[in-house]
Each structure stands twice: as C-alpha cells, then as structure tokens.
Design an enzyme around this catalytic site. Structure first.
Site, PDB file in Angstrom:
ATOM      1  N   HIS A 105     -11.978  -6.425  -2.179  1.00 36.91           N
ATOM      2  CA  HIS A 105     -11.271  -5.441  -1.354  1.00 36.91           C
ATOM      3  C   HIS A 105     -12.228  -4.750  -0.374  1.00 36.91           C
ATOM      4  O   HIS A 105     -12.751  -3.669  -0.653  1.00 36.91           O
ATOM      5  CB  HIS A 105     -10.594  -4.414  -2.259  1.00 36.91           C
ATOM      6  CG  HIS A 105      -9.550  -3.596  -1.563  1.00 36.91           C
ATOM      7  ND1 HIS A 105      -8.766  -2.680  -2.232  1.00 36.91           N
ATOM      8  CD2 HIS A 105      -9.143  -3.543  -0.275  1.00 36.91           C
ATOM      9  CE1 HIS A 105      -7.938  -2.105  -1.387  1.00 36.91           C
ATOM     10  NE2 HIS A 105      -8.161  -2.599  -0.183  1.00 36.91           N
ATOM     11  N   TYR A 111      -4.113   1.092  -5.024  1.00 39.31           N
ATOM     12  CA  TYR A 111      -2.902   1.616  -4.381  1.00 39.31           C
ATOM     13  C   TYR A 111      -2.151   2.483  -5.393  1.00 39.31           C
ATOM     14  O   TYR A 111      -1.478   1.976  -6.285  1.00 39.31           O
ATOM     15  CB  TYR A 111      -2.001   0.488  -3.889  1.00 39.31           C
ATOM     16  CG  TYR A 111      -2.559  -0.336  -2.746  1.00 39.31           C
ATOM     17  CD1 TYR A 111      -3.692   0.078  -2.047  1.00 39.31           C
ATOM     18  CD2 TYR A 111      -1.937  -1.518  -2.360  1.00 39.31           C
ATOM     19  CE1 TYR A 111      -4.194  -0.672  -0.998  1.00 39.31           C
ATOM     20  CE2 TYR A 111      -2.435  -2.276  -1.307  1.00 39.31           C
ATOM     21  CZ  TYR A 111      -3.568  -1.860  -0.637  1.00 39.31           C
ATOM     22  OH  TYR A 111      -4.068  -2.615   0.401  1.00 39.31           O
ATOM     23  N   TRP A 167       0.844  -1.199   0.000  1.00 33.71           N
ATOM     24  CA  TRP A 167       0.000   0.000   0.000  1.00 33.71           C
ATOM     25  C   TRP A 167       0.879   1.249   0.000  1.00 33.71           C
ATOM     26  O   TRP A 167       0.667   2.191  -0.777  1.00 33.71           O
ATOM     27  CB  TRP A 167      -0.922  -0.036   1.229  1.00 33.71           C
ATOM     28  CG  TRP A 167      -1.904   1.096   1.340  1.00 33.71           C
ATOM     29  CD1 TRP A 167      -2.222   2.025   0.385  1.00 33.71           C
ATOM     30  CD2 TRP A 167      -2.716   1.412   2.482  1.00 33.71           C
ATOM     31  NE1 TRP A 167      -3.184   2.903   0.861  1.00 33.71           N
ATOM     32  CE2 TRP A 167      -3.494   2.546   2.146  1.00 33.71           C
ATOM     33  CE3 TRP A 167      -2.863   0.848   3.747  1.00 33.71           C
ATOM     34  CZ2 TRP A 167      -4.393   3.119   3.039  1.00 33.71           C
ATOM     35  CZ3 TRP A 167      -3.765   1.421   4.640  1.00 33.71           C
ATOM     36  CH2 TRP A 167      -4.526   2.540   4.288  1.00 33.71           C
TER      37      TRP A 167
END
Length: 327
Positions: A121, A56, A21
């Site tokens: 996610h 990300y 991330w």
C-alpha cells in the site's frame, strides 16, 4: 458491464470496479446500511472487482466486504492492501513478520482463507528496491494465503521498478484527466510485461464530477478537508494533487465540451477506459446513485478523437504545470 483480462491471470474483471475507501473512512460519515446498499448495487450492476485496504476505517471496509461475500453467490475478486499500519511508516518496517501480521488480520476481516490480490500500500520508494519484500509476497502465495500480489504506487518511477519483479500481477496507480503522465511510458511497459493496471482516484476525489464549487465544504474527518497540503499522506491522493481552485476552473472547461446524455463523472471514467492498457478503474461511491452513474460509463460509446484532443488541451493548459513532474 464490459469485462477485461486482468494481466497474467485468467480473470475477467469488470472494467469498472468499486473502490471502498469511502466505505471505511476519511470521506465523511457513511452508515453501514448505505455501505451495504452500495456493495449490493455494484454487484447487481456487474461489478466483480472490489478494492479495499486494511487501514480503510481500521478494517471496517474489509469487514463490510466480508459480510457481502457471505451473502452473495457471485464471484467477486477482492484486492486488499497492506503496509500502511506501520507506525512509523518506514521502509525498514516492511519485514515478512510485519506483513504477515497485517495479512492475517485482513484474512480474518474478510472471512476468507485466501485473498485474491494483496497489494503493497504505497510503501516508501526504498521498498521497491528490496527483493526480500517481494520474496515474502512469494512465500504468502506458496502458503496459499494470497493468490496474487501487486503494488499500489504514488509515482510512475515506483511502478516501473515494481514491474521488474517477474511474478508481480498488478500495479495500482492514480490516472485520470488531471493525472495523465502514466500513459506516456508506464502503460506500454505494463502491456509488454502483461501486468494488470488498476487506476484509482479516477474522479480526482470527485472534483471531476462537476458538482463542486468554491463554496463546497467538507466534513472535518474528510481527507478533502484535512489533507489538502499533504498533512496526513501523499497530497496526490487528494484532488489528484491539483489545487482545488485550479481544478474547478479546468472542470468548467470540461463542462463546455461534455457530450449530451453524459455526466461529468461518466466522461472522466470513459476517458480512462479509452486506454486499453487499463484493466480496471475503481471509482468509490457512498450512495447507490453514484454506483449507477459510475457503472453506466462502461456502456457509453467511445469518445471521439476530437473530444480526446480537447481534453488533453485542457490538461495541458490548466493542470500539467502543477502535477506532471511530481508523480
């Protein structure tokens, strides 16, 4: 580096992986050269499991990993995530068509024909109760676009629902010294169903490194600045949902019981690895020294039962009333 079996697969993954991330965004600026150094160092130290997501850095993290996959010969298991590109991010958006668009983009970003593990996610809770979503994931496996699928969850209850789907490979969940609820029931259920457990936010957004003070400031584009009250996404992703000042007090207590020749971060990671149900822990890193510190936790001796009890007591006294019931 020690390795663990990853659920139903025959994979042997490094028990300390790498979360990427920070290499994508929302953690302050990370140069491309620093990102490549981190990725290479991780592989050099035996890491063979990278976790990323299509959001990300709007794909930056996936693209960086894609370049590394071209440069290195070692087998690296790549776990990506999709769904958060939906705007608005609502359960009704989790259609096969939408997911396939996201998946195709991730395949292109990574430069691969098949993604080892694709995870939903942190979708809205209703998604876990929609079999059509998981049928779509099955289709992607049959089409060869992904090898396995899993979920990344915010809440224990979501994880318990997800593992009811028989072919689910893994659940990614927040688990650390400040977020201990998963070990009560969830881990046991995953073990029974042979579902891999990926533990994220292991250092509580680096609060558990012991390097922060009340005066610590974060860049404007760092989620530890802009998401403290959950303004951008679930507040549990920032400092594991713990009030910053309370977390600092708890860390000071942890420092008092820190074994010699062990960093605070290593204690936090080793504590997680003491739970055999965990398949892989994925701390992030922005610098090479952080990779070295994190991966060294794998080779440290087991924590003594007395120390484990002291850590539990600190959680009970400082943290549990704030977070335990929320996630």
């Amino acid at each position: 580096m020690k390795y663990r079996t990853f659920g139903k697969t025959n994979w042997k993954v490094s028990e300390v992986g790498l979360g990427t991330w920070a290499l994508g965004g929302s953690w302050g600026k990370v140069s491309k050269s620093d990102a490549f150094e981190v990725l290479h160092e991780a592989i050099d130290r035996g890491v063979n499991f990278f976790d990323t997501a299509d959001v990300y850095g709007d794909g930056r993290s996936e693209k960086l990993i894609g370049q590394i996959l071209e440069e290195r010969e070692e087998k690296i298991y790549v776990a990506s995530k999709f769904g958060r590109r939906l705007d608005p991010h609502v359960a009704s958006g989790y259609t096969k068509d939408n997911l396939e668009k996201f998946l195709n983009r991730s395949l292109e970003n990574l430069g691969v024909d098949t993604i080892d593990l694709m995870q939903l996610h942190c979708p809205p809770t209703d998604v876990y109760y929609n079999p059509k979503v998981f049928e779509a994931l099955e289709d992607f496996v049959e089409e060869g676009k992904i090898q396995h699928y899993g979920v990344s969850v915010e809440k224990v209850e979501e994880g318990l629902k997800a593992i009811e789907y028989p072919n689910l490979t893994s659940v990614q969940i927040i688990f650390n010294i400040f977020r201990q609820r998963p070990k009560e029931l969830f881990f046991k259920r995953c073990e029974e169903k042979d579902v891999a457990v990926i533990t994220r936010v292991p250092l509580a957004s680096r609060l558990l490194t012991g390097k922060m003070t009340p005066e610590t400031e974060f860049p404007e584009n760092d989620h530890r600045n802009f998401n403290r009250e959950g303004e951008a996404f679930d507040v549990g992703e920032t400092f594991a949902g713990v009030d910053f000042e309370t977390g600092l007090k708890a860390v000071e207590e942890l420092k008092k019981i820190l074994p010699e020749n062990m960093s605070c971060a290593q204690l936090a990671l080793k504590w997680i690895l003491m739970h055999e149900e965990v398949s892989c822990v994925i701390p992030g890193a922005k610098k090479v020294w952080q990779v070295k510190d994190n991966t060294a936790a794998s080779e440290l001796p087991d924590l003594e039962p007395e120390l484990m009890k002291k850590i539990e007591n600190i959680y009970e006294d400082y943290i549990k009333p704030q977070v335990h019931h929320k996630w």
